[in-house]
Design a protein around this motif. Structure first.
Motif, PDB file in Angstrom:
ATOM      1  N   GLY A 153       0.796  -1.218   0.000  1.00 34.91           N
ATOM      2  CA  GLY A 153       0.000   0.000   0.000  1.00 34.91           C
ATOM      3  C   GLY A 153       0.827   1.266   0.000  1.00 34.91           C
ATOM      4  O   GLY A 153       0.327   2.345   0.288  1.00 34.91           O
ATOM      5  N   GLY A 154       2.094   1.142  -0.338  1.00 36.26           N
ATOM      6  CA  GLY A 154       2.975   2.304  -0.444  1.00 36.26           C
ATOM      7  C   GLY A 154       4.141   1.954  -1.343  1.00 36.26           C
ATOM      8  O   GLY A 154       4.565   0.795  -1.405  1.00 36.26           O
ATOM      9  N   ARG A 155       4.668   2.933  -2.026  1.00 37.70           N
ATOM     10  CA  ARG A 155       5.839   2.691  -2.873  1.00 37.70           C
ATOM     11  C   ARG A 155       7.008   2.305  -1.974  1.00 37.70           C
ATOM     12  O   ARG A 155       7.293   2.989  -0.998  1.00 37.70           O
ATOM     13  N   GLY A 156       7.649   1.193  -2.321  1.00 42.30           N
ATOM     14  CA  GLY A 156       8.779   0.727  -1.522  1.00 42.30           C
ATOM     15  C   GLY A 156       8.367  -0.070  -0.302  1.00 42.30           C
ATOM     16  O   GLY A 156       9.150  -0.218   0.629  1.00 42.30           O
ATOM     17  N   LEU A 157       7.147  -0.597  -0.293  1.00 36.27           N
ATOM     18  CA  LEU A 157       6.668  -1.371   0.855  1.00 36.27           C
ATOM     19  C   LEU A 157       5.997  -2.652   0.364  1.00 36.27           C
ATOM     20  O   LEU A 157       5.044  -2.604  -0.409  1.00 36.27           O
ATOM     21  N   GLN A 158       6.527  -3.782   0.808  1.00 32.94           N
ATOM     22  CA  GLN A 158       5.966  -5.082   0.453  1.00 32.94           C
ATOM     23  C   GLN A 158       5.518  -5.803   1.719  1.00 32.94           C
ATOM     24  O   GLN A 158       6.117  -5.639   2.788  1.00 32.94           O
ATOM     25  N   ILE A 159       4.465  -6.596   1.566  1.00 33.14           N
ATOM     26  CA  ILE A 159       3.949  -7.446   2.640  1.00 33.14           C
ATOM     27  C   ILE A 159       4.305  -8.884   2.278  1.00 33.14           C
ATOM     28  O   ILE A 159       4.044  -9.319   1.150  1.00 33.14           O
ATOM     29  N   ARG A 160       4.902  -9.608   3.242  1.00 32.08           N
ATOM     30  CA  ARG A 160       5.143 -11.037   3.050  1.00 32.08           C
ATOM     31  C   ARG A 160       4.135 -11.792   3.904  1.00 32.08           C
ATOM     32  O   ARG A 160       3.998 -11.514   5.096  1.00 32.08           O
ATOM     33  N   LEU A 161       3.420 -12.736   3.280  1.00 31.16           N
ATOM     34  CA  LEU A 161       2.446 -13.544   3.992  1.00 31.16           C
ATOM     35  C   LEU A 161       2.307 -14.881   3.293  1.00 31.16           C
ATOM     36  O   LEU A 161       2.833 -15.074   2.197  1.00 31.16           O
ATOM     37  N   ARG A 162       1.617 -15.791   3.932  1.00 27.99           N
ATOM     38  CA  ARG A 162       1.383 -17.109   3.343  1.00 27.99           C
ATOM     39  C   ARG A 162       0.370 -16.993   2.206  1.00 27.99           C
ATOM     40  O   ARG A 162      -0.582 -16.214   2.290  1.00 27.99           O
ATOM     41  N   GLU A 163       0.578 -17.798   1.166  1.00 34.24           N
ATOM     42  CA  GLU A 163      -0.358 -17.799   0.040  1.00 34.24           C
ATOM     43  C   GLU A 163      -1.782 -18.075   0.512  1.00 34.24           C
ATOM     44  O   GLU A 163      -2.721 -17.419   0.077  1.00 34.24           O
ATOM     45  N   GLY A 164      -1.944 -19.037   1.400  1.00 37.29           N
ATOM     46  CA  GLY A 164      -3.278 -19.389   1.891  1.00 37.29           C
ATOM     47  C   GLY A 164      -3.940 -18.234   2.619  1.00 37.29           C
ATOM     48  O   GLY A 164      -5.157 -18.039   2.522  1.00 37.29           O
ATOM     49  N   ASP A 165      -3.139 -17.444   3.347  1.00 35.91           N
ATOM     50  CA  ASP A 165      -3.690 -16.283   4.045  1.00 35.91           C
ATOM     51  C   ASP A 165      -4.094 -15.191   3.057  1.00 35.91           C
ATOM     52  O   ASP A 165      -5.108 -14.514   3.258  1.00 35.91           O
ATOM     53  N   LEU A 166      -3.316 -15.032   1.991  1.00 38.30           N
ATOM     54  CA  LEU A 166      -3.673 -14.051   0.961  1.00 38.30           C
ATOM     55  C   LEU A 166      -5.007 -14.428   0.322  1.00 38.30           C
ATOM     56  O   LEU A 166      -5.896 -13.582   0.172  1.00 38.30           O
ATOM     57  N   VAL A 167      -5.167 -15.695   0.005  1.00 39.44           N
ATOM     58  CA  VAL A 167      -6.418 -16.162  -0.597  1.00 39.44           C
ATOM     59  C   VAL A 167      -7.578 -15.974   0.384  1.00 39.44           C
ATOM     60  O   VAL A 167      -8.654 -15.523   0.008  1.00 39.44           O
TER      61      VAL A 167
END
Length: 162
Positions: A134-148
Motif C-alpha cells: 500500500g505504499g511505494r517501496g513497501l511489500q507485505i510477506r504472507l502465506r499464500e493461503g492467508d492471501l487467498v
C-alpha cells in the motif's frame, strides 16, 4: 520511506492474518516496478506479485500476477465472465483504489472490487509470497493461503503457460 501502517496492513490486522513488512528503495524509473521490487528484496520474481487494475466490459477488476509475467487480456476477460478486458489508465487506477501507482495493494482499496490471482503464481498454501503493502517501496510477506483467505479471489490462469 514507506509508512509502516497502510490500509492494506490494517485490513490484514482486522482479519487476524500474520504478515511481515519489507521496505526497499523504490525506483520510480524502473522499467518493471514489480521486478525491481523482487530484485531489491532478493526474492525470485515469481514470489513477488504485482497488482494490476483492469476493466472487463467496463467493470473494474483487480489482478495479481507474478512480477515476471504478463496478464493475457483474453484470460482476464474469461476469468470475470466478460468479453473484453483492458488495463486501466494509471490515473483511473489511483482514483479508484486510493493508492499511488507503484504502491497499489489488492488489500484496503477504497472500494472492494472483484479480484483474481493467476493460478500460475500460487504453489503451496503454506509458501510465502510478497504483495504490495500500500505504499511505494513497501511489500507485505504472507502465506499464500492467508492471501487467498483475505482476498477471496478467483484463482484461474491469467497468464499464458511458460
Amino acid at each position: 520511506m514507506a509508512p509502516k501502517t497502510t490500509r492494506a496492513t490494517q485490513a490484514l490486522d482486522r482479519a487476524g492474518i500474520r504478515f511481515t513488512l519489507h521496505a526497499y528503495d523504490y525506483d520510480p524509473d524502473a522499467p518493471r516496478i514489480g521486478r525491481q521490487a523482487a530484485e531489491a528484496l532478493g526474492m525470485p520474481p515469481s514470489r513477488v506479485l504485482k497488482t494490476l487494475m483492469a476493466s472487463v466490459d467496463g467493470r473494474t477488476v483487480c489482478l495479481l500476477v507474478a512480477s515476471d509475467r504478463e496478464a493475457a487480456m483474453k484470460r482476464v476477460a474469461a476469468a470475470f465472465g466478460g468479453k473484453s478486458a483492458a488495463m486501466m489508465k494509471p490515473a483511473d487506477a489511483e482514483r479508484l483504489t486510493g493508492y499511488h501507482v507503484g504502491g497499489i495493494s489488492p488489500l484496503g482499496q477504497k472500494r472492494p472490487v472483484p479480484t483474481a490471482i493467476d493460478a500460475h503464481a500460487l504453489t503451496d498454501p503454506d509458501a510465502e509470497i510478497h504483495i504490495n503493502g500500500g505504499g511505494r517501496g513497501l511489500q507485505i510477506r504472507l502465506r499464500e493461503g492467508d492471501l487467498v483467505a483475505a482476498l477471496k479471489p478467483t484463482v484461474v490462469p491469467l497468464t499464458e503457460p511458460r
